[in-house]
Design an enzyme around this catalytic site. Structure first.
Site, mmCIF file in Angstrom:
data_model
loop_
_atom_site.group_PDB
_atom_site.id
_atom_site.type_symbol
_atom_site.label_atom_id
_atom_site.label_comp_id
_atom_site.label_asym_id
_atom_site.label_seq_id
_atom_site.Cartn_x
_atom_site.Cartn_y
_atom_site.Cartn_z
ATOM 1 N N GLY A 39 0.300 -1.414 -0.406
ATOM 2 C CA GLY A 39 -0.111 -0.456 -0.077
ATOM 3 C C GLY A 39 0.706 1.168 -0.130
ATOM 4 O O GLY A 39 0.016 2.323 -0.914
ATOM 5 N N MET A 40 2.178 1.241 0.106
ATOM 6 C CA MET A 40 3.687 2.253 0.930
ATOM 7 C C MET A 40 3.900 2.818 -0.607
ATOM 8 O O MET A 40 4.099 3.583 -0.902
ATOM 9 C CB MET A 40 3.872 1.986 1.616
ATOM 10 C CG MET A 40 4.515 4.121 2.113
ATOM 11 S SD MET A 40 5.512 3.336 3.555
ATOM 12 C CE MET A 40 6.206 2.669 3.492
ATOM 13 N N LYS A 57 12.227 0.688 -0.317
ATOM 14 C CA LYS A 57 11.620 0.961 -0.501
ATOM 15 C C LYS A 57 10.975 2.475 -1.165
ATOM 16 O O LYS A 57 11.523 3.249 -0.596
ATOM 17 C CB LYS A 57 10.235 0.695 0.757
ATOM 18 C CG LYS A 57 8.960 0.920 0.672
ATOM 19 C CD LYS A 57 8.388 0.670 1.667
ATOM 20 C CE LYS A 57 8.288 -1.091 1.880
ATOM 21 N NZ LYS A 57 7.021 -0.770 2.654
ATOM 22 N N ASP A 151 2.549 -2.225 13.686
ATOM 23 C CA ASP A 151 1.632 -3.766 12.178
ATOM 24 C C ASP A 151 2.519 -3.942 12.510
ATOM 25 O O ASP A 151 2.781 -5.251 11.369
ATOM 26 C CB ASP A 151 2.326 -2.432 10.638
ATOM 27 C CG ASP A 151 0.928 -3.512 9.959
ATOM 28 O OD1 ASP A 151 0.249 -4.311 10.168
ATOM 29 O OD2 ASP A 151 1.456 -3.756 8.667
#
Length: 434
Positions: A39-40, A57, A151
């Protein structure tokens, strides 16, 4: 093991080649393959000029335009830099001011805990405890750095050849289909969120403990402790219903249930978890190693197997071998052991065990167990000879006294008395002659 993991990672990377829209160079790192997308943003496999591999990332373009996201992203990266520990993916580099912010962490070869369990099934109690102990120890370092993961879940745990590694330290707050996003609240994944996260309350290290308990339950059962369903259903169960722990090993179930307590104050600390899980892992591993078929029953006073062979080799020359129930020097399975002869020899008896499991030391000739069997036999022989000599002496003395008493009190003595009874006295003879 490491080569197999690298080979498997290489096969996965070959199926995820770079796309046309993917960059080839980010910062000082050259990108080679896609490792995944969330999602990021997108995660790439990259390397620096020295060949060090990293997981890089890159943030999605729409999130990069959100100033609130950039501010939070900067705080999380700054906190991640302070984390020290072997159970985490170390942050290597980051650029928060780039057009598309990015960060690079140490590349960890190996599957995620989610993929491992999904492909091979639930882990054993010993493996679950070992993984949990390592993760708890890693969370201790995370919390000491002032960071709460928020998370923690099976897909954020990588099983490397050197042990499990935790990734994505509370940075991936923007969500895809499987996570939640609420303005002003912490986020996570349904089924692994703590109740305080669902209510929008402040998160604490106990929040990660709840997620770790749900993760261990998944590793032991291949299922979430709150089942399946929509996000709303899962969140309701987390807040109002008790977790379903059927299938969790008995050695782990109480500890996992304590981690999933609704009240954060009732959950154990990460340090307590680490120590307790290490004890369970050691005990479960030892229990698995001690499972052996029962040995056949034998005479406890007669050694068998290798011990009997060693004692046979040490037997002095001229000593006859001990009798056994079989023909090969051992005890025949199923045969009733022959009773031991009481010869005074105790050298074949096994040494008594002490409370610590060690053999008790052998005593000398003054104790209950003589140290030299030959000396015992010599003493026994002297004792028997002396006893026989004494017995013969007594018997000879009795034999000499017996005939003398017989002349006076036996049958011959009666004949003498009879002769004396009929023998005339001298005066009687004189009267008779007259």
């Amino acid at each position: 093991m490491a080569r197999q993991m690298d080979r498997a990672a290489g096969m996965d990377m070959a199926m995820m080649r770079l796309r046309r829209e993917d960059p080839r160079v980010v910062g000082s790192f050259r990108l080679h393959r896609r490792l995944g997308a969330g999602g990021m943003g997108v995660v790439y496999l990259g390397s620096d000029r020295r060949g060090q591999r990293v997981a890089l990332k890159v943030i999605r373009p729409d999130l990069a335009e959100d100033q609130e996201f950039r501010s939070r992203f900067a705080r999380e990266v700054s906190a991640a830099r302070r984390i020290r520990g072997g159970c985490t993916a170390r942050l290597v580099a980051a650029d928060l001011e780039a057009e598309r912010p990015w960060f690079a962490t140490q590349y960890v070869p190996g599957p995620s805990l989610h993929d491992k369990v999904a492909e091979e099934g639930p882990l054993s109690a010993a493996d679950v405890a070992a993984v949990g102990a390592a993760l708890s120890e890693g969370l201790v370092a995370v919390h000491e750095a002032g960071v709460v993961h928020r998370d923690l879940k099976p897909s954020n745990i990588l099983l490397s050849p050197k042990g499990p590694r935790i990734i994505d330290f509370g940075i991936a707050w923007a969500t895809g289909a499987s996570t939640l996003t609420h303005v002003g609240t912490a986020v996570g994944s349904p089924g692994f969120l703590a109740p305080e996260q669902v209510r929008g309350a402040a998160v604490t290290p106990a929040t990660d403990v709840f997620a770790l308990g749900a993760t261990l339950a998944y590793a032991a059962t291949q299922d979430s402790p709150f089942g399946h369903g929509s996000s709303e259903v899962m969140l309701y169960r987390v807040v109002h219903e008790e977790p379903q722990l059927q299938g969790v090993p008995d050695a782990l179930a109480p500890l996992v249930r304590a981690c999933l307590a609704k009240d954060p104050e009732e959950r154990p600390s990460t340090l307590q978890l680490s120590l307790r899980l290490k004890e369970i892992a050691a005990r479960e591993a030892q229990g698995m190693g001690d499972v052996r078929p029962p040995a056949p029953r034998t005479d406890p006073d007669r050694p068998t197997g290798r011990l009997a062979e060693q004692r046979t080799q040490r037997r002095p020359q001229g000593t006859p071998p001990p009798r056994t129930g079989g023909t090969n020097g051992g005890t025949r399975p199923g045969a009733r052991p022959a009773p031991a002869r009481n010869t005074g020899r105790t050298g074949n008896r096994p040494a008594p065990r002490s409370g610590t499991g060690r053999s008790a030391p052998r005593t000398t000739g003054t104790g209950r167990r003589p140290a030299n069997p030959r000396l015992l036999r010599q003493r026994l022989f002297v004792f028997v000879v002396v006893t026989l000599l004494v017995a013969l002496g007594i018997a000879a003395a009795q034999g000499c006294q017996g005939p003398a008493r017989g002349l006076h009190h036996g049958g011959a003595g009666q004949d003498v008395r009879q002769v004396r009874t009929y023998e005339p006295l001298p005066t009687e003879r004189l009267s008779t002659e007259r």
